[in-house]
Scaffold this motif. Structure first.
Motif, PDB file in Angstrom:
ATOM      1  N   VAL A 196       5.333   5.467  18.341  1.00 51.81           N
ATOM      2  CA  VAL A 196       6.841   5.405  18.466  1.00 51.81           C
ATOM      3  C   VAL A 196       7.318   5.946  19.606  1.00 51.81           C
ATOM      4  CG1 VAL A 196       9.312   6.023  17.607  1.00 51.81           C
ATOM      5  CG2 VAL A 196       6.740   4.768  15.766  1.00 51.81           C
ATOM      6  N   ALA A 197       7.366   7.051  19.773  1.00 52.82           N
ATOM      7  CA  ALA A 197       8.059   7.341  21.222  1.00 52.82           C
ATOM      8  C   ALA A 197       7.217   6.625  22.628  1.00 52.82           C
ATOM      9  CB  ALA A 197       7.741   9.616  21.165  1.00 52.82           C
ATOM     10  N   THR A 198       6.443   6.577  22.495  1.00 53.60           N
ATOM     11  CA  THR A 198       6.213   5.638  23.865  1.00 53.60           C
ATOM     12  C   THR A 198       6.753   4.792  23.430  1.00 53.60           C
ATOM     13  OG1 THR A 198       3.529   6.498  23.589  1.00 53.60           O
ATOM     14  CG2 THR A 198       4.054   5.139  24.481  1.00 53.60           C
ATOM     15  N   GLY A 199       7.050   3.322  22.829  1.00 54.40           N
ATOM     16  CA  GLY A 199       7.487   2.272  22.559  1.00 54.40           C
ATOM     17  C   GLY A 199       9.250   2.310  22.909  1.00 54.40           C
ATOM     18  N   ARG A 200       9.966   3.747  22.026  1.00 52.27           N
ATOM     19  CA  ARG A 200      11.143   4.101  22.777  1.00 52.27           C
ATOM     20  C   ARG A 200      11.553   4.702  23.973  1.00 52.27           C
ATOM     21  NH1 ARG A 200      15.175   3.030  20.952  1.00 52.27           N
ATOM     22  NH2 ARG A 200      16.450   4.975  20.895  1.00 52.27           N
ATOM     23  N   THR A 201      10.019   4.988  24.719  1.00 49.96           N
ATOM     24  CA  THR A 201      10.491   5.415  26.092  1.00 49.96           C
ATOM     25  C   THR A 201      10.083   4.393  27.254  1.00 49.96           C
ATOM     26  OG1 THR A 201       9.538   7.963  25.440  1.00 49.96           O
ATOM     27  CG2 THR A 201       9.625   7.231  28.294  1.00 49.96           C
ATOM     28  N   ILE A 202       9.252   3.777  26.705  1.00 48.82           N
ATOM     29  CA  ILE A 202       9.296   2.469  27.886  1.00 48.82           C
ATOM     30  C   ILE A 202       9.405   1.194  27.421  1.00 48.82           C
ATOM     31  CG2 ILE A 202       7.272   3.896  28.721  1.00 48.82           C
ATOM     32  CD1 ILE A 202       4.986   1.542  27.484  1.00 48.82           C
ATOM     33  N   VAL A 256      -6.649  10.652  19.773  1.00 47.27           N
ATOM     34  CA  VAL A 256      -7.090  10.597  21.766  1.00 47.27           C
ATOM     35  C   VAL A 256      -6.190   9.499  22.599  1.00 47.27           C
ATOM     36  CG1 VAL A 256      -8.506   9.944  23.299  1.00 47.27           C
ATOM     37  CG2 VAL A 256      -9.013  12.044  21.536  1.00 47.27           C
ATOM     38  N   ALA A 257      -6.359   7.943  20.892  1.00 49.59           N
ATOM     39  CA  ALA A 257      -6.101   6.651  21.734  1.00 49.59           C
ATOM     40  C   ALA A 257      -4.634   7.068  22.285  1.00 49.59           C
ATOM     41  CB  ALA A 257      -6.569   5.981  20.340  1.00 49.59           C
ATOM     42  N   VAL A 258      -4.676   7.379  20.763  1.00 48.19           N
ATOM     43  CA  VAL A 258      -2.675   7.351  21.029  1.00 48.19           C
ATOM     44  C   VAL A 258      -2.146   8.123  22.061  1.00 48.19           C
ATOM     45  CG1 VAL A 258      -1.937   6.372  18.541  1.00 48.19           C
ATOM     46  CG2 VAL A 258      -2.227   9.037  18.932  1.00 48.19           C
ATOM     47  N   VAL A 259      -2.486   9.567  22.068  1.00 44.99           N
ATOM     48  CA  VAL A 259      -2.558  10.479  23.384  1.00 44.99           C
ATOM     49  C   VAL A 259      -2.739  10.173  24.923  1.00 44.99           C
ATOM     50  CG1 VAL A 259      -4.207  11.934  23.444  1.00 44.99           C
ATOM     51  CG2 VAL A 259      -1.976  12.925  23.614  1.00 44.99           C
ATOM     52  N   ALA A 308       0.210   7.176  25.388  1.00 46.02           N
ATOM     53  CA  ALA A 308       1.265   7.939  26.036  1.00 46.02           C
ATOM     54  C   ALA A 308       0.916   8.519  27.377  1.00 46.02           C
ATOM     55  CB  ALA A 308       1.385   8.847  25.191  1.00 46.02           C
ATOM     56  N   ALA A 309      -0.006   8.799  27.621  1.00 42.99           N
ATOM     57  CA  ALA A 309       0.377   9.224  28.862  1.00 42.99           C
ATOM     58  C   ALA A 309      -0.135   8.134  29.645  1.00 42.99           C
ATOM     59  CB  ALA A 309      -1.434  10.935  28.739  1.00 42.99           C
ATOM     60  N   PHE A 310      -0.531   7.357  29.549  1.00 40.22           N
ATOM     61  CA  PHE A 310      -0.985   6.725  30.945  1.00 40.22           C
ATOM     62  C   PHE A 310       0.677   5.213  31.000  1.00 40.22           C
ATOM     63  CE2 PHE A 310      -2.115   2.382  32.021  1.00 40.22           C
ATOM     64  CZ  PHE A 310      -3.161   2.312  33.308  1.00 40.22           C
ATOM     65  N   TYR A 311       1.507   5.199  29.965  1.00 35.74           N
ATOM     66  CA  TYR A 311       2.564   4.466  30.351  1.00 35.74           C
ATOM     67  C   TYR A 311       3.600   5.167  29.955  1.00 35.74           C
ATOM     68  CZ  TYR A 311      -0.273   0.152  29.415  1.00 35.74           C
ATOM     69  OH  TYR A 311      -0.956  -0.474  28.775  1.00 35.74           O
ATOM     70  N   ARG A 312       3.244   6.723  29.618  1.00 31.95           N
ATOM     71  CA  ARG A 312       4.927   6.905  30.225  1.00 31.95           C
ATOM     72  C   ARG A 312       5.128   7.776  30.851  1.00 31.95           C
ATOM     73  NH1 ARG A 312       5.891  10.757  25.043  1.00 31.95           N
ATOM     74  NH2 ARG A 312       4.883   9.753  22.968  1.00 31.95           N
ATOM     75  N   SER A 325       0.959  12.514  38.142  1.00 31.52           N
ATOM     76  CA  SER A 325       0.880  11.008  38.140  1.00 31.52           C
ATOM     77  C   SER A 325       0.007  10.783  36.795  1.00 31.52           C
ATOM     78  CB  SER A 325      -0.079  10.487  39.575  1.00 31.52           C
ATOM     79  OG  SER A 325      -1.900  11.379  38.821  1.00 31.52           O
ATOM     80  N   ARG A 326      -0.429   9.272  37.170  1.00 26.68           N
ATOM     81  CA  ARG A 326      -0.752   8.406  36.332  1.00 26.68           C
ATOM     82  C   ARG A 326      -1.997   9.468  34.887  1.00 26.68           C
ATOM     83  NH1 ARG A 326       0.083   2.524  34.876  1.00 26.68           N
ATOM     84  NH2 ARG A 326       2.227   2.928  35.227  1.00 26.68           N
ATOM     85  N   ALA A 327      -2.795   8.579  36.363  1.00 25.05           N
ATOM     86  CA  ALA A 327      -4.523   9.214  35.988  1.00 25.05           C
ATOM     87  C   ALA A 327      -4.481  10.817  36.376  1.00 25.05           C
ATOM     88  CB  ALA A 327      -4.914   8.669  37.797  1.00 25.05           C
ATOM     89  N   ASP A 328      -3.535  10.989  36.867  1.00 18.13           N
ATOM     90  CA  ASP A 328      -3.871  13.017  36.322  1.00 18.13           C
ATOM     91  C   ASP A 328      -3.339  13.093  34.576  1.00 18.13           C
ATOM     92  OD1 ASP A 328      -5.272  13.032  38.662  1.00 18.13           O
ATOM     93  OD2 ASP A 328      -2.718  14.079  39.987  1.00 18.13           O
ATOM     94  N   ALA A 329      -2.838  12.599  34.491  1.00 20.55           N
ATOM     95  CA  ALA A 329      -2.124  12.979  33.008  1.00 20.55           C
ATOM     96  C   ALA A 329      -3.320  12.309  31.731  1.00 20.55           C
ATOM     97  CB  ALA A 329      -0.692  12.279  32.534  1.00 20.55           C
ATOM     98  N   VAL A 330      -3.637  11.284  32.533  1.00 18.74           N
ATOM     99  CA  VAL A 330      -4.689  10.910  31.414  1.00 18.74           C
ATOM    100  C   VAL A 330      -5.767  11.547  31.337  1.00 18.74           C
ATOM    101  CG1 VAL A 330      -6.232   9.361  31.174  1.00 18.74           C
ATOM    102  CG2 VAL A 330      -4.301   8.015  31.655  1.00 18.74           C
TER     103      VAL A 330
END
Length: 337
Positions: A22-28, A84-87, A90-94, A100-105
């Motif tokens: 939900v937090a990911t959805g609210r953010t992006i 792991v899937a949800v986090v 979130a790391a990829f889309y937020r 960077s996106r890759a570093d966060a993932v």
């Protein structure tokens, strides 16, 4: 884990997964989150608060660690996979300011793997500890059984052997002198009475949680043992004060050695019992000049004596000397670590 704790952990895991999504959805944008389409966010929300951004992944990592450590395998695997899937989603889309996106993932994947491995190692350590505790308990039970077996053998064999020797002698002389045979009966009765008394004492010891009462005067008990053995014993006892468990074992070893002489060395005319102590060790020997001794008696006397000496950290020998049979032991006066 108990059923109550398992249900609680499942509920917390599901709730956190929903919250992260939900937090990911609210953010992006919820539509972008559902369709995995990247794009600009929908505006700043409290889900983008720095404190929340720290607490959320920390909570996920704690749950990954907990499942790897405590949950059953069939529950841990899907739970960790879902977290792991949800986090990772979130790391990829937020949007990120520090990575960077890759570093966060990659960072979240590494942290999740570290926590899962840590929990797994802790699980293996606990299982090993439980296995070691079970093995130690089994060893304690085995040692207790062996000690009981040795006590039973030492006590019963000593008294019953004396009764048997006297009864056999009575049978031999009965045909020629019935009065002499009858005169041996009181000795047999006394032996039976002593056997019952010793058995009763051993039962009381077992009822008292196995705390065996050791001899309080080893020198006197050894002399009494030699006198009651019915053998031509020459006793040489020179002892200082010894610890109770050592005195009890010395008494049992000498008792068993004399019992073996009566059982297997029928022609022995001399038995020497020597027990003396030095500054560090107690030296014990029982030697006879009997030659009538079968090669294999089939009993447990020597095994029991060897086990007693080994448990006390000493050395033991039993064997033929050419003129008879020797039993000798060297026992430390102090407990060895």
């Amino acid at each position: 884990m108990g059923d109550k704790h398992t249900r609680t952990l499942v509920i917390v895991t599901v709730a956190l997964c929903v919250l992260v999504f939900v937090a990911t959805g609210r953010t992006i944008g919820l539509d972008r989150a559902l369709h995995l389409v990247s794009g600009r966010g929908v505006g700043e929300t409290w889900f983008e608060n720095p404190l929340y951004l720290i607490v959320e992944p920390a909570a996920v990592l704690v749950l990954v660690f907990t499942h790897a450590w405590r949950s059953r395998v069939l529950l841990a695997i899907p739970s960790i996979a879902m977290l792991v899937a949800v986090v990772e989603h979130a790391a990829f889309y937020r949007p990120h300011t520090m990575f960077s996106r890759a570093d966060a993932v990659q960072l979240m994947l590494i942290l999740c793997a570290v926590m899962a491995v840590g929990g797994l190692l802790l699980r293996m350590r606990e299982r090993s500890r439980v296995a070691l505790a079970a093995a130690a308990e089994e060893r304690a039970r085995r040692d207790e059984r062996l000690d009981m077996a040795r006590e039973l053998h030492d006590v019963v064999a000593h008294h019953v052997t004396g009764m048997l020797v006297q009864a056999q002698a009575a049978l031999v002389v009965a045909a020629q002198d019935k009065d002499k045979a009858c005169a041996m009966l009181p000795g047999i009765v006394d032996g039976g009475t002593e056997a019952l008394g010793a058995m009763s004492a051993m039962v009381r010891t077992l009822r008292d949680n196995g705390t065996a009462t050791a001899t309080t005067d080893l020198t006197a008990d050894l002399h009494q043992l030699a006198e009651k053995s019915g053998l031509p014993v020459l006793a040489n006892i020179e002892l200082a004060e010894v610890r109770p468990e050592l005195g009890r074992s010395v008494l049992r070893i000498v008792q068993e050695a004399l019992t073996n002489v009566r059982k297997h060395a029928f022609d022995a005319t001399r038995v020497e019992v020597d027990v003396r102590s030095t500054s560090e060790v107690l030296l014990l020997s029982v030697v006879d000049n009997g030659r009538t001794r079968p090669a294999h008696s089939g009993g447990f006397g020597l095994v029991g004596m060897r086990e007693r000496v080994s448990e006390l950290g000493g050395r033991f020998f039993a064997g033929a000397t050419g003129d008879g049979w020797l039993v000798t032991a060297e026992l430390p006066l102090e407990v060895r670590a």
